[in-house]
Design an enzyme around this catalytic site. Structure first.
Site, mmCIF file in Angstrom:
data_model
loop_
_atom_site.group_PDB
_atom_site.id
_atom_site.type_symbol
_atom_site.label_atom_id
_atom_site.label_comp_id
_atom_site.label_asym_id
_atom_site.label_seq_id
_atom_site.Cartn_x
_atom_site.Cartn_y
_atom_site.Cartn_z
ATOM 1 N N GLY A 193 0.800 -1.222 0.000
ATOM 2 C CA GLY A 193 0.000 0.000 0.000
ATOM 3 C C GLY A 193 0.829 1.267 0.000
ATOM 4 O O GLY A 193 1.882 1.360 -0.641
ATOM 5 N N TYR B 6 -11.576 1.392 14.107
ATOM 6 C CA TYR B 6 -10.645 1.973 13.146
ATOM 7 C C TYR B 6 -10.719 3.497 13.200
ATOM 8 O O TYR B 6 -9.692 4.185 13.275
ATOM 9 C CB TYR B 6 -10.970 1.466 11.728
ATOM 10 C CG TYR B 6 -10.020 1.974 10.680
ATOM 11 C CD1 TYR B 6 -8.752 1.427 10.560
ATOM 12 C CD2 TYR B 6 -10.378 3.001 9.812
ATOM 13 C CE1 TYR B 6 -7.863 1.890 9.601
ATOM 14 C CE2 TYR B 6 -9.495 3.483 8.854
ATOM 15 C CZ TYR B 6 -8.240 2.912 8.751
ATOM 16 O OH TYR B 6 -7.365 3.365 7.809
ATOM 17 N N VAL C 164 -7.662 5.065 -1.424
ATOM 18 C CA VAL C 164 -6.430 4.754 -2.150
ATOM 19 C C VAL C 164 -6.494 3.292 -2.557
ATOM 20 O O VAL C 164 -6.959 2.440 -1.785
ATOM 21 C CB VAL C 164 -5.191 5.020 -1.269
ATOM 22 C CG1 VAL C 164 -3.926 4.730 -2.059
ATOM 23 C CG2 VAL C 164 -5.190 6.451 -0.771
#
Lengths: 306, 488
Positions: free
Chosen positions: A73, A211, A244
């Site tokens: 990533g 998260y 992304v």
């Protein structure tokens, strides 16, 4: 030879007598010599001379960076980008096999060194940090904390273990690594800390409560760090990427404005080198979205599915 | 190791360690022990690793006295408890990392003040003892070491010894002023002075040149408790050495109508604003604008004229802290010399016997002008000898000159210092390791008497045969390099 140097030479030669009095202090000459070599380096390579005096030498001097969470990533893209920019980079990740895929760029680029490390093992971090910085040449210019996990949470799932594991990786690891870097950067009076947060941290959504909590915590922690280290001229940047194209978002529905990890990395490094930014949405248009979302009152927000 | 300090050894972290003047520094592992046992354990660990250790207090030495490139640094500031204070005798038992600030704040409400303090309140007592620092009253009460009664020291072997003038007199006189090369002090027993007020009586005397200033010192020496001269180094020719002498004396019992009020710590606070408006924490940014030859020529000129007015004012009273800790008026003022890129300052302080001082200092001030390295701050003090082996003090004078260091001027500044060093050595002068960053081996050999130096080195060899304790200073000054100054 300048006049003064010549005089110095002549003068010292008249002092032959003193040479006989030199202290015999040579029991461990190897340690002595090693230390003297570093002394000279310390005087000439102190941040002074590695620092730019004009605009040019900034790129000429070797710079060092650490990327935590570099196996895939944004992290992996950052490592490639930094190495291409001439940084010596240490890539850290849990999965050693993934790290070996990070190839240094062809041509003029910096070194890439790799370390397998689990960020939840906070006790090992101080020693590892010192070892890495020494390997990179003694100083450090940039640290990026990009490690993060986001396991899928079902709408009726309330799993303590799952939630706390995110806290440990996303927030605990960030604090542990940034503390080490902060001590070094404060005493160096230079350095940049970049934390990869998320737009998810702007509000507590229904989707991924833990998260969002870790990313909000990270933003607050980095803000505090920014304020603490301002006097020491340390730049602390919170990055809030939108969607992304990475493993984390793969297979998710309803993605838009999707950018590649390489594009994200480019934007992030630009912001890291510009003190104007303290929080940077990537790409910038997410700032508008974030501002609107943060402004939605709670009674309305709980009825929305965003 | 570990930032948590997990039983295995002292807390440590990897940091950049620099001298106070910022002109030198190195990355190192910094160990922060909390007890004598942890110090001994740190020594043993470093020996096992084949690494040297440099000792550090608050890092207030201008040069490289607490920098150890390529080795570890042991920072004593975590050992910072005031162990005992006797309000009858004024004797204090302090752990090594207690700062002068902690000390005075502890004892002033009880009517005591440290006998010797530096121009800043941040040094630790162990650092002050090891560097044998002095204050503006050196001519009267001696150095910091003169008020130390006893100390505990962890030797490189790990052995803990207690030294005083009667037991272990050699180690006592060598370790005080021994710049941390013989062992790490863990406890210091210190004498302090009874004061009858939280204030002190001060008077300014303006001087037109160096000879006049020295005459003021000699005239006031008998009655004053503190004497310090500020020199405008931009004064040249007949003005060379012009400046302002501050004469101060303690108040006698009864002079202060309300001692219980002035002895309070709150009464000692330094002013929070400068000229009433600029918050002092940001003052250095303002100073930075003036931090060049032209700016300082202006500042020094104005200060000298103001000094002449102050000279007419007569006696006035000032809190002890305000008089003593001039360097703390503007926090971080050193940043005016630049915070990055090898910028910073060095202080070149030389000690000269009273017979040769005037001519040599005149020559030095003229040389600075000729070389274009004019000091932005000059300070003149009077000293007296003391019994410590590696002492800087002598029956004479010291002149401290602050020079701005930039990457561009470094080489030429070191050459100028080289020339200054020749003048000092030819005049029989000495140097002070807490300030120095420029001396080389030969200069040290000439500056320190052979007998004491050899005795010190013999003791170092005996106590530390494999040179565990090292600093950049030690390697620079005692290493067999055949040069006068350590070139940058």
């Amino acid at each position: 030879m300048s006049g003064a140097t010549k005089r110095a030479r002549e003068h010292s030669e008249t002092w032959v007598g003193y040479r006989q009095e030199l202290p015999r202090y040579r029991t461990d000459i190897s340690r002595w010599n090693r230390a003297r070599a570093t002394d000279n380096a310390a005087v000439s390579n102190s941040p002074s001379t590695t620092q730019p005096r004009t605009a040019q030498p900034r790129t000429a001097q070797p710079r060092a960076a650490i990327v935590v969470g570099a196996s895939s990533g944004i992290g992996a893209a950052l490592v490639r980008q930094l190495a291409a920019d001439g940084y010596d980079v240490c890539a850290i990740a849990r999965r050693a096999d993934k790290l070996s895929e990070l190839e240094p760029p062809a041509g003029a680029g910096g070194r890439i060194v790799t370390r397998a490390h689990d960020v939840t093992d906070t006790a090992a971090i101080p020693e590892l940090f010192e070892e890495i910085v020494r390997e990179l040449g003694g100083g450090l210019d940039l640290i990026v904390y990009a490690a993060g996990i986001m396991p899928a949470v079902g709408p009726e799932e309330y799993d303590t273990e799952k939630d706390l594991s995110q806290l440990e990786v996303n927030l605990g690891g960030c604090i542990a690594w940034c503390n080490e870097a902060a001590r070094l950067f404060r005493t160096q009076r230079r350095g940049t800390i970049v934390g990869i947060g998320s737009i998810a941290g702007d509000r507590g959504r229904k989707g991924s409560p833990a998260y969002a909590t870790t990313k909000a915590g990270m933003a607050t922690y980095l803000e505090a760090l920014r304020n603490r280290l301002a006097e020491a001229r340390v730049h602390v940047l919170t990055v809030k990427p939108g969607f992304v194209d990475t493993d984390m978002t793969r297979g998710m529905d309803g993605l838009f404005w999707l950018i590649s990890a390489d594009d994200a990395a480019r934007t992030i490094l630009k912001a890291a080198h510009n003190r104007f930014w303290s929080t940077r949405y990537v790409p910038l248009r997410w700032w508008a979205v974030g501002t609107v979302i943060r402004a939605i009152p709670s009674f309305l927000f709980r009825r929305l599915n965003i | 190791m570990g930032a948590e300090g997990n039983g295995r050894g002292p807390r440590s972290s990897y940091e950049y360690v620099e001298g106070w003047g910022m002109a030198v520094g190195a990355h190192a592992r910094v160990l922060r022990p909390r007890s004598a046992e942890e110090v001994a354990r740190a020594f043993a660990t470093a020996r096992g690793e084949g690494t040297s250790i440099g000792l550090r207090g608050s890092g207030c030495s201008y040069g490289d006295a607490s920098v150890n490139a390529g080795g570890h640094v042991l920072d004593v500031t975590r050992m910072n408890r005031v162990l005992a204070f006797d309000p009858e005798t004024g004797v204090a038992d302090l752990e090594s990392g207690v700062t002068i600030e902690q000390l005075w704040k502890h004892i002033l409400p009880l009517g005591f003040w440290p006998k010797v303090v530096s121009g800043t309140m941040f040094p630790t007592v162990a650092g002050a003892t090891a560097m044998n620092i002095h204050g503006k009253n050196n001519f009267k009460v001696g150095t910091f070491g003169d008020c130390v009664q006893e100390f505990d020291i962890v030797l490189p072997s790990g052995e803990l010894r207690t030294c005083s003038r009667t037991s272990e007199p050699d180690l006592f006189h060598a370790a005080i002023g021994g710049f941390g090369m013989l062992g790490c002090m863990t406890r210091v027993r210190l004498e302090t002075k009874r004061v009858h007020s939280g204030e002190i009586e001060v008077r300014g005397v303006s001087a037109h040149d160096l000879a006049e200033m020295m005459q003021v010192f000699e005239d006031e020496k008998a009655s004053a408790d503190y004497l310090v001269g500020w020199i405008d180094c931009f004064g040249a020719e007949e003005n060379a050495g012009r400046g302002l002498v501050h004469v101060a004396r303690y108040l006698a019992p009864g002079d202060d109508p309300q001692p219980e009020k002035t002895l309070r710590v709150a009464h000692q606070e330094l002013p929070a604003n400068i000229l009433g408006v600029i918050p002092k924490s940001e003052m250095w940014r303002f100073l930075r604008l003036f931090n060049n030859d032209l700016g300082w020529r202006f500042v020094c000129g104005v200060k000298h004229q103001l000094g002449r007015l102050e000279g007419m004012r007569g006696w006035y009273r000032q809190p002890h802290a305000a008089f003593n800790f001039l360097l703390d008026y503007v926090p971080n003022w050193k940043f005016a010399y630049g915070r990055t890129g090898g910028r910073g300052l060095i202080q070149y302080q030389s000690f000269l016997p009273k017979e040769t001082a005037l001519d040599a200092y005149r020559e030095m001030l003229a040389l600075c002008h000729a070389r274009g390295h004019v000091s932005y701050l000059g300070v003149l003090k009077r000293h007296r000898p003391d019994p410590f082996w590696m002492t800087h003090a002598c029956d004479g004078w010291s002149l401290a000159l602050d020079f701005k260091v930039t990457p561009e001027n470094r080489a030429s500044l070191w050459e100028t210092c080289d020339e200054l060093t020749r003048i000092v050595l030819d005049a029989g002068g000495k140097f002070y390791f807490a300030k120095d960053l420029v001396l080389g081996h030969l200069a040290m050999l000439r500056a320190f008497p052979t007998e004491q130096r050899e005795a010190f080195l013999a003791l170092k060899r005996r106590l530390d045969p494999d040179a565990l304790l090292q600093t950049n200073l030690w390697r620079r000054v005692f290493a067999p390099d055949e040069c006068l100054t350590a070139r940058p």
